[in-house]
Design a protein around this motif. Structure first.
Motif, mmCIF file in Angstrom:
data_model
loop_
_atom_site.group_PDB
_atom_site.id
_atom_site.type_symbol
_atom_site.label_atom_id
_atom_site.label_comp_id
_atom_site.label_asym_id
_atom_site.label_seq_id
_atom_site.Cartn_x
_atom_site.Cartn_y
_atom_site.Cartn_z
ATOM 1 N N LEU A 286 0.806 -1.224 0.000
ATOM 2 C CA LEU A 286 0.000 0.000 0.000
ATOM 3 C C LEU A 286 0.842 1.278 0.000
ATOM 4 N N GLY A 287 2.072 1.167 -0.469
ATOM 5 C CA GLY A 287 2.818 2.381 -0.781
ATOM 6 C C GLY A 287 3.693 2.973 0.309
ATOM 7 N N CYS A 288 3.824 2.309 1.472
ATOM 8 C CA CYS A 288 4.746 2.846 2.493
ATOM 9 C C CYS A 288 6.186 2.626 2.009
ATOM 10 N N LEU A 289 7.142 3.269 2.679
ATOM 11 C CA LEU A 289 8.539 3.124 2.258
ATOM 12 C C LEU A 289 9.221 2.003 3.029
ATOM 13 N N VAL A 290 9.798 1.055 2.297
ATOM 14 C CA VAL A 290 10.494 -0.050 2.961
ATOM 15 C C VAL A 290 11.897 0.395 3.394
ATOM 16 N N CYS B 35 8.871 -3.451 5.738
ATOM 17 C CA CYS B 35 7.913 -2.353 5.600
ATOM 18 C C CYS B 35 7.367 -1.984 6.983
ATOM 19 N N PRO B 36 7.380 -0.711 7.333
ATOM 20 C CA PRO B 36 6.937 -0.311 8.669
ATOM 21 C C PRO B 36 5.426 -0.298 8.844
ATOM 22 N N CYS B 37 4.675 -0.482 7.761
ATOM 23 C CA CYS B 37 3.214 -0.373 7.882
ATOM 24 C C CYS B 37 2.551 -1.688 8.277
#
Lengths: 159, 413
Positions: free
Chosen positions: A105-109, A120-122
Motif C-alpha cells: 500500500l505504498g509505504c517506504l520499505v 515495511c513499517p506499515c
C-alpha cells in the motif's frame, strides 16, 4: 381526470417534457463538471531517466539509500519531487536499483543489514534481497528499476 | 411575534415540537442530538480555521503551525476541531449501537437507518479528507495508504485512486481537492443528509425502547421543552469535556510531509486503526479481501440491515443472532483497534548512509548530450534540484565569502 382525455394527455406530455428538460440540463451541466473533476485520471504519467549521480561514487554500494529530487509539473505547480531508492552494485557494470515503495500500500520499505531484508513499517511486509515477498501482505515483489550508465553517471528510470 | 404568526405556521410548528415522545426513553436517545451538535461545532470551527489555512503543499504545514502557535485562540480552535472529529466518530458509533440495541431500525424506520449509515460514511469521509490538510508526515502517509487501498478495488480501483489524487501521485492537486471535498462537498452532503434524517425522525417519531406498548408511544414527555433541555445539557457537558481536552492536550503536528523520510512509521488516526490492522492478515492474492471485500460487504450489510433482520422488535439481549453478530463486530473493531494501536514500530532505522545526488560538472553535462535519449535527460536536469554533498558545501562556503557583501562593524564606522 378521465383516462384518455385531452387533459390527461397534456399532463402526460408535460411530465415527460419536464423530465426531458431536467435530463438535458443535468447532462449539459453534469458531463463537463464530471469531466472537469476526473480529468487528471486520464493523464498518463511519464517515466523518465533521472540522474543518481556519478556511478563511481556508488561503486561497491550494497543497498545504499539514494534520495534524489527532480522538478515535475504537479497540476499548476512546478514542484520539487523527492524519491528514494536502494542501489546495489553487483559488479561488472550490473546495477540493481529497487524502488522503496512497498508493493502493498505504498509505504517506504527499509533495508535491514542484519536480516538481509527489506522491511515495511506499515503492515509488516518483508522482502528478500531480490525484492521477493518473504512475509506479509504484498501481492507483488518490490519494483526493480531500469538502470543505465552514461558518461559515468548512473541513471534510473523513474516510475 | 404577531407579524411572524400571521405569515408563518408557527402555531402548528410549536404544536409539532411539543408532541409527546414514547414513555420509555433514556439518555441514549440524546446521542443523535449530540452528533448534530458536533457537526455544527465542526462546521463552525472549520469555517474559522479556513480563515488562516492555505491548501497548498508549500503553505499548509506553515499555516497550521501559525494557527497553533501564533493566532490567539488558534490552538484552542484547532483543538476543538481535531478532538471534535474524534468525539464525532465515538458519538456516531455509539448512536448506531443504540439503534441496534433497541432495534430502532426496524419498520417503519428503515429509511432513517439507511440515511444514518450514509451519515456514518460521511463522517469517516470527513476524517479521511481532514487529516491530509496539515500536510505533516501522518497526513501524507495515511493518505498514501488510504488512496492505495482504493486502488485495489476491482475494475475501477486504479481510476478512482487517480481521481482521488488528481493524478498519479499525492501533491498540490490532491491537497486542493481534499480541501474542497472536506470543506464544501462533504458539509453540503452532511447537512442535506442530516435534514433528511431529521425529517424521518420527526415524521416517524422517536422509536423509544422496545418496552413501549403501542399506547405508550405517545404518552411520554414532550420533545420541547423537556427532551430539548436534556439534549442541551448533554451538549454543554460534551463541550466542556472537549474544551478541556483542547486546552490541555495539544493537537499533534508532525514534521512536514517528506516522501523520502526513511525512519517514519506511518499510522492512521485511531478510528482507522482497525482497518490498518485488518490489512495485515490478508496476504498475497488475498490482499483484496482486506482492502475491498470486507469493508464493502460490511457497509452493504449495514445499509440493508433492516431488510435482513425482520424479527420482532426487541432489545438486543433478547435477539440471540443479532446479539452474537453485534458482539463479534464490536469486539472485532475494538480488538483490531487495540492491536493496531500497540503494533510495534519498526526498529530498523535506515542505517545506510544517504548518498546525496551530487551536482553534475559541466563536462559531464556536455558529454551527456551525446545521444538523443540523454539529451532529454539533460533538459530535465536543468530543473533538477540537486542536493550538495558536504564536500561541495564546504567548497561553496569558500566562494560564498567572495560574495559576502555585508559590512562589518568596523566598515560601518
Amino acid at each position: 381526470m378521465e383516462k384518455g382525455s385531452r387533459r390527461s394527455f397534456l399532463v402526460f406530455s408535460i411530465n415527460w417534457a419536464t423530465a426531458l428538460i431536467g435530463g438535458v440540463l443535468s447532462l449539459a451541466a453534469g458531463i463537463p463538471l464530471i469531466g472537469f473533476a476526473i480529468s487528471p485520471a486520464f493523464k498518463k504519467g511519464e517515466s523518465k531517466w533521472v540522474d543518481l549521480g556519478l556511478a563511481d561514487r556508488l561503486k561497491n554500494s550494497r543497498f545504499k539509500k539514494v534520495d534524489y529530487t527532480f522538478t515535475a509539473k504537479d497540476g499548476w505547480v512546478k514542484a520539487t519531487k523527492k524519491r528514494s531508492v536502494y542501489v546495489t552494485d553487483a559488479g561488472n557494470g550490473q546495477w540493481s536499483v529497487f524502488s522503496r515503495t512497498c508493493s502493498h500500500l505504498g509505504c517506504l520499505v527499509r533495508w535491514d543489514d542484519q536480516k538481509e531484508s527489506f522491511l515495511c513499517p506499515c503492515h509488516g511486509a518483508v522482502f528478500d534481497q531480490n525484492g521477493i515477498v518473504v512475509a506479509g501482505p504484498p501481492p507483488r515483489p518490490l519494483q526493480k528499476l531500469q538502470t543505465k550508465v552514461e558518461a559515468g553517471i548512473l541513471y534510473v528510470k523513474d516510475f | 411575534m404577531g407579524f411572524l404568526n400571521e405569515r408563518l405556521p408557527l402555531t402548528e410548528f410549536s404544536a409539532h415540537l411539543r408532541k409527546p415522545l414514547p414513555k420509555h426513553i433514556n439518555l441514549l436517545f440524546s446521542l443523535g442530538s449530540l452528533a448534530m451538535f458536533l457537526l455544527l461545532l465542526q462546521a463552525a470551527t472549520g469555517a474559522f480555521l479556513a480563515l488562516y489555512y492555505s491548501p497548498s503543499p508549500e503553505h499548509a504545514h506553515n499555516a497550521v503551525t501559525y494557527i497553533s502557535e501564533e493566532v490567539p485562540f488558534g490552538s484552542f480552535v484547532r483543538g476543538l476541531h481535531h478532538w471534535g472529529a474524534s468525539a464525532m466518530v465515538v458519538i456516531v458509533f455509539v448512536h448506531l449501537l443504540r439503534v441496534v440495541i433497541y432495534s430502532s431500525y426496524k419498520a417503519p424506520r428503515e429509511l432513517t437507518w439507511i440515511v444514518g449509515v450514509l451519515l456514518l460514511l460521511v463522517v469517516l469521509g470527513f476524517g479521511f479528507t481532514g487529516y491530509l490538510l496539515p500536510w505533516d508526515e501522518k497526513a501524507y502517509w495515511a493518505t498514501v495508504v488510504g488512496v492505495e487501498i482504493a486502488s485495489t478495488a476491482p475494475i475501477l480501483g486504479v481510476f478512482v485512486a487517480k481521481v482521488l489524487r488528481g493524478g498519479s501521485e499525492i501533491g498540490a492537486v490532491t491537497l486542493a481537492r481534499f480541501y474542497a471535498v472536506h470543506t464544501i462537498w462533504l458539509p453540503w452532503l452532511a447537512f442535506g443528509l442530516v435534514g433528511v434524517h431529521l425529517f424521518f425522525v420527526r415524521y416517524y417519531g422517536s422509536s423509544g425502547t422496545p418496552q413501549n406498548t403501542p399506547e405508550e408511544m405517545k404518552t411520554g414527555k414532550p420533545f420541547y421543552p423537556d427532551q430539548v433541555f436534556e439534549d442541551v445539557v448533554g451538549m454543554l457537558i460534551l463541550f466542556i469535556v472537549l474544551a478541556a481536552v483542547a486546552l490541555f492536550i495539544p493537537v499533534p503536528l508532525e514534521d512536514v510531509a517528506d516522501p523520502t523520510n526513511a525512519n517514519y512509521d506511518p499510522r492512521p488516526e485511531w478510528y482507522f486503526l482497525f482497518l490498518f490492522q485488518l490489512l495485515k492478515y490478508f496476504q498475497g492474492p488475498l490482499e483484496i479481501v482486506g482492502t475491498f471485500v470486507i469493508p464493502t460487504v460490511g457497509i452493504v450489510l449495514l445499509l440493508f440491515l433492516p431488510f435482513l433482520d425482520k424479527s420482532e422488535r426487541a432489545v438486543l439481549w433478547k435477539r440471540p443472532v443479532a446479539l452474537t453478530v453485534t458482539t463479534v463486530c464490536v469486539a472485532g473493531i475494538v480488538g483490531l483497534t487495540l492491536l493496531g494501536a500497540s503494533s510495534p514500530k519498526l526498529e530498523t532505522a535506515d542505517a545506510t548512509i544517504v548518498q546525496e545526488v551530487p551536482q553534475p560538472t559541466e563536462d559531464i553535462q556536455k558529454t551527456a548530450t551525446l545521444d538523443t535519449e540523454t539529451a532529454e535527460v539533460e533538459k530535465e536536469e536543468e530543473v533538477f534540484d540537486f542536493q550538495l554533498t558536504e564536500e561541495e558545501i564546504e567548497g561553496t562556503e569558500e566562494e560564498e565569502e567572495v560574495f559576502d557583501f555585508q559590512l562589518t562593524e568596523e566598515e560601518l564606522q
